[in-house]
Design an enzyme around this catalytic site. Structure first.
Site, PDB file in Angstrom:
ATOM      1  N   LYS A 185       0.868  -1.180   0.000  1.00  7.05           N
ATOM      2  CA  LYS A 185       0.000   0.000   0.000  1.00  7.05           C
ATOM      3  C   LYS A 185       0.906   1.231   0.000  1.00  7.05           C
ATOM      4  O   LYS A 185       1.488   1.598   1.023  1.00  7.05           O
ATOM      5  CB  LYS A 185      -0.902  -0.015   1.232  1.00  7.05           C
ATOM      6  CG  LYS A 185      -1.520   1.325   1.658  1.00  7.05           C
ATOM      7  CD  LYS A 185      -2.404   1.955   0.592  1.00  7.05           C
ATOM      8  CE  LYS A 185      -3.012   3.260   1.140  1.00  7.05           C
ATOM      9  NZ  LYS A 185      -2.035   4.373   1.214  1.00  7.05           N
ATOM     10  N   GLY A 238       5.816   5.559   8.740  1.00  6.80           N
ATOM     11  CA  GLY A 238       4.994   6.761   8.723  1.00  6.80           C
ATOM     12  C   GLY A 238       5.006   7.434  10.073  1.00  6.80           C
ATOM     13  O   GLY A 238       5.995   7.366  10.810  1.00  6.80           O
ATOM     14  N   SER A 239       3.901   8.072  10.428  1.00  6.40           N
ATOM     15  CA  SER A 239       3.838   8.865  11.656  1.00  6.40           C
ATOM     16  C   SER A 239       3.468   7.996  12.862  1.00  6.40           C
ATOM     17  O   SER A 239       2.825   6.949  12.713  1.00  6.40           O
ATOM     18  CB  SER A 239       2.796   9.968  11.509  1.00  6.40           C
ATOM     19  OG  SER A 239       1.483   9.407  11.495  1.00  6.40           O
ATOM     20  N   THR A 242      -0.444   7.400  13.081  1.00  2.94           N
ATOM     21  CA  THR A 242      -0.958   6.331  12.215  1.00  2.94           C
ATOM     22  C   THR A 242      -0.430   4.979  12.671  1.00  2.94           C
ATOM     23  O   THR A 242      -1.153   3.971  12.645  1.00  2.94           O
ATOM     24  CB  THR A 242      -0.566   6.587  10.757  1.00  2.94           C
ATOM     25  OG1 THR A 242      -1.046   7.871  10.355  1.00  2.94           O
ATOM     26  CG2 THR A 242      -1.136   5.525   9.846  1.00  2.94           C
ATOM     27  N   CYS A 293      13.537  11.143   7.483  1.00  4.38           N
ATOM     28  CA  CYS A 293      13.288  10.785   8.878  1.00  4.38           C
ATOM     29  C   CYS A 293      14.582  10.674   9.672  1.00  4.38           C
ATOM     30  O   CYS A 293      14.590  10.884  10.889  1.00  4.38           O
ATOM     31  CB  CYS A 293      12.506   9.473   8.958  1.00  4.38           C
ATOM     32  SG  CYS A 293      13.332   8.073   8.166  1.00  4.38           S
ATOM     33  N   GLU A 390       8.594  16.232  15.469  1.00  2.00           N
ATOM     34  CA  GLU A 390       9.164  16.124  14.129  1.00  2.00           C
ATOM     35  C   GLU A 390       8.443  17.069  13.161  1.00  2.00           C
ATOM     36  O   GLU A 390       7.224  16.991  13.006  1.00  2.00           O
ATOM     37  CB  GLU A 390       9.051  14.684  13.617  1.00  2.00           C
ATOM     38  CG  GLU A 390       9.711  14.480  12.271  1.00  2.00           C
ATOM     39  CD  GLU A 390       9.593  13.049  11.770  1.00  2.00           C
ATOM     40  OE1 GLU A 390      10.590  12.524  11.239  1.00  2.00           O
ATOM     41  OE2 GLU A 390       8.502  12.453  11.908  1.00  2.00           O
TER      42      GLU A 390
END
Length: 490
Positions: A185, A238-239, A242, A293, A390
């Site tokens: 995905k 990701g974050s 999430t 990141c 961040e």
């Protein structure tokens, strides 16, 4: 280019890209589509099939059906397909780089020179690692014992929009090498190179259903995918927000889950460091518009050399050129999306309102609609949001410290723990401070050097689990102990 809302392909940077899902070896459209824009122009470049529960179920079932055959091939058999895919990636660097540049605006020269090739390297490396795995054998209590890796089953991999092709291969390669089938995905802001990867797996002869691409919104396609009861592994980048939701969904089905969820890395400069090298590397943290990141976004500089360091930093930061990522002169490209620009801008506006000193930048650039000037902020307090959260943009902070103890205290003062950079000429200090800093990877006098066999992941809210090398192959496997009574067999 223009793209009609019902077209199944889009011409992106001169390359024909399918805008439909890739499921079970076929292109599958959805009733609804979503718009993908170019960060360079904010104009639409494609309208992509928007998946949901129906498409997620179809993709997982395709992966489930393909799993027994793929698992039975063994590491050598799977490696043949993976090395063929790696060769095709290297042969198609120009088209992959062109689409990725248009889709998420990473510098074209970086994509051509190293980033896309890293995707090929991932497939070759994991094919080799899986084939070279040695099962552990020992005798105990009159039995002969062997630990075996068993492929886990269909794996859901959810990837971010920064360097999407490379980061997709970073997850897909070990999953396939371990014998899992995969549903990828991609992020909705930059999904197009994942579609090209699907084309290359087909060209490489992968059996239908071994690799699938499910497009759509995270809260729709992503949520349906990770909650599916047939999925046996979930890997996410990701974050933290999430990641928590995905982890909860995986836990309901008792599915192992790994996540890399960003960082707020310190870049620590001691008085005995090569200050010019340290300042140059610090200014380099603006690369890719700060959308990295692993970036060392918190500059921590020993007080005795802080003024000299800042003068050098300003000199190197002034050399940056904001512009078209296809231009060889450009060093900083635009941010990915208008929503992300607003997010980055919000951090800086709140910092300014709270009285933190903006030393440089702090505003949108006139170069284009999604450009933000390289920004440096001196915070009044280490507790400030601009220090603790961040930003994921071209925004750095600078703080001073007195000694090693204070440097370590500041370095470890956020909830994150993904990466850190230390500049010092003392091997003893490198070892002492390197051991005390809480981060998944600590670089000394260098940055972004990656050994694919080393563990990669974060501490704190930066992540759960580890990727890289055998750590990733173990994650995508179920470990089994075979135990046989000695003398009972011939």
């Amino acid at each position: 280019m223009s793209a009609g809302t019902h077209e199944n392909t889009a011409k992106v940077a001169g390359v024909e890209v399918s805008t439909d899902h890739y499921i079970g070896g076929e292109r599958v459209p959805s009733r609804e589509r979503f718009e993908v824009i170019s960060p360079m122009s904010c104009e639409p470049i494609a309208y992509v099939s928007r998946g949901g529960e129906e498409e997620a179920d179809r993709a997982v079932r395709a992966a489930k059906e393909a799993f027994p055959r793929w698992a039975s091939l063994g590491p050598e058999g799977r490696g043949t397909y993976m090395r063929r895919l790696a060769d095709l990636i290297d042969e198609n660097v120009e088209s992959l780089a062109a689409v990725e540049c248009e889709d998420m605006a990473m510098l074209l020269r970086s994509l051509r020179a190293r980033v896309i090739h890293r995707g090929a390297r991932n497939f070759r490396a994991y094919a080799g690692l899986a084939a070279s795995y040695e099962e552990r054998d020992w005798r105990s209590q009159g039995t002969w014992n062997r630990v075996q890796r068993m492929p886990a089953g269909p794996a859901a991999t959810i990837t971010p929009w920064n360097a999407p092709f490379m980061l997709s291969t970073w997850k897909v390669a070990p999953a396939l090498a371990a014998g899992c089938t995969v549903i990828l995905k991609p992020a909705e802001w930059a999904p197009l190179s994942a579609s090209l990867l699907a084309d290359l797996t087909e060209e490489a002869g992968f059996p239908p259903g071994v690799f699938n691409v499910l497009q759509g919104m995270g809260e729709e396609a992503g949520a349906a995918l990770v909650a599916h009861p047939m999925v046996r592994r979930v890997s996410f980048t990701g974050s933290p927000e999430t990641g928590r939701l995905i982890g909860q969904a995986a836990a309901r089905n008792l599915v192992p889950f790994t996540a890399e969820m960003g960082g707020k890395g310190p870049l620590i400069v001691f008085e005995d460091a090569d200050l010019e090298a340290a300042a140059r590397k610090a200014a380099g943290q603006y690369d890719d518009a700060g959308q990295v990141c692993l970036a060392g976004t918190r500059l921590l500089v020993q007080r005795s050399v802080a003024r000299e360091f800042l003068e050098l930093f300003d000199r190197f930061a002034d050399e940056h050129v904001l512009g078209d990522p296809r231009d060889e002169r450009t060093t900083i490209s635009p941010l990915i999306h208008p929503d992300h620009l607003k997010r980055v801008e919000g951090f800086v506006e709140r910092a300014r309102a709270e009285g933190h000193e903006v030393l440089r930048g702090g505003r949108r650039s006139e170069v284009g609609p999604l450009f933000y000037e390289p920004t440096l902020i001196r915070p009044k307090s280490n507790d400030a949001e601009i220090v603790q959260r961040e930003v994921f943009g071209p925004v750095l902070t600078i703080q001073e410290f007195e000694d090693e103890a204070e440097a370590v205290s500041l370095a470890n003062s956020t909830e994150y723990g993904l990466s850190a950079v230390i500049y010092t000429s003392s091997l003893g200090r490198a070892d002492r401070v390197g051991r005390m800093v809480r981060a998944g990877v600590v670089w000394v006098n260098t940055f972004l050097v990656r050994d694919l066999t080393a563990p990669f992941g974060g501490m704190g809210i930066s992540g759960i689990g580890r990727e890289g090398g055998d750590y990733a192959l173990d994650f995508y496997s179920d470990l089994k102990t075979l135990q046989i009574q000695e003398g009972s067999t011939r």
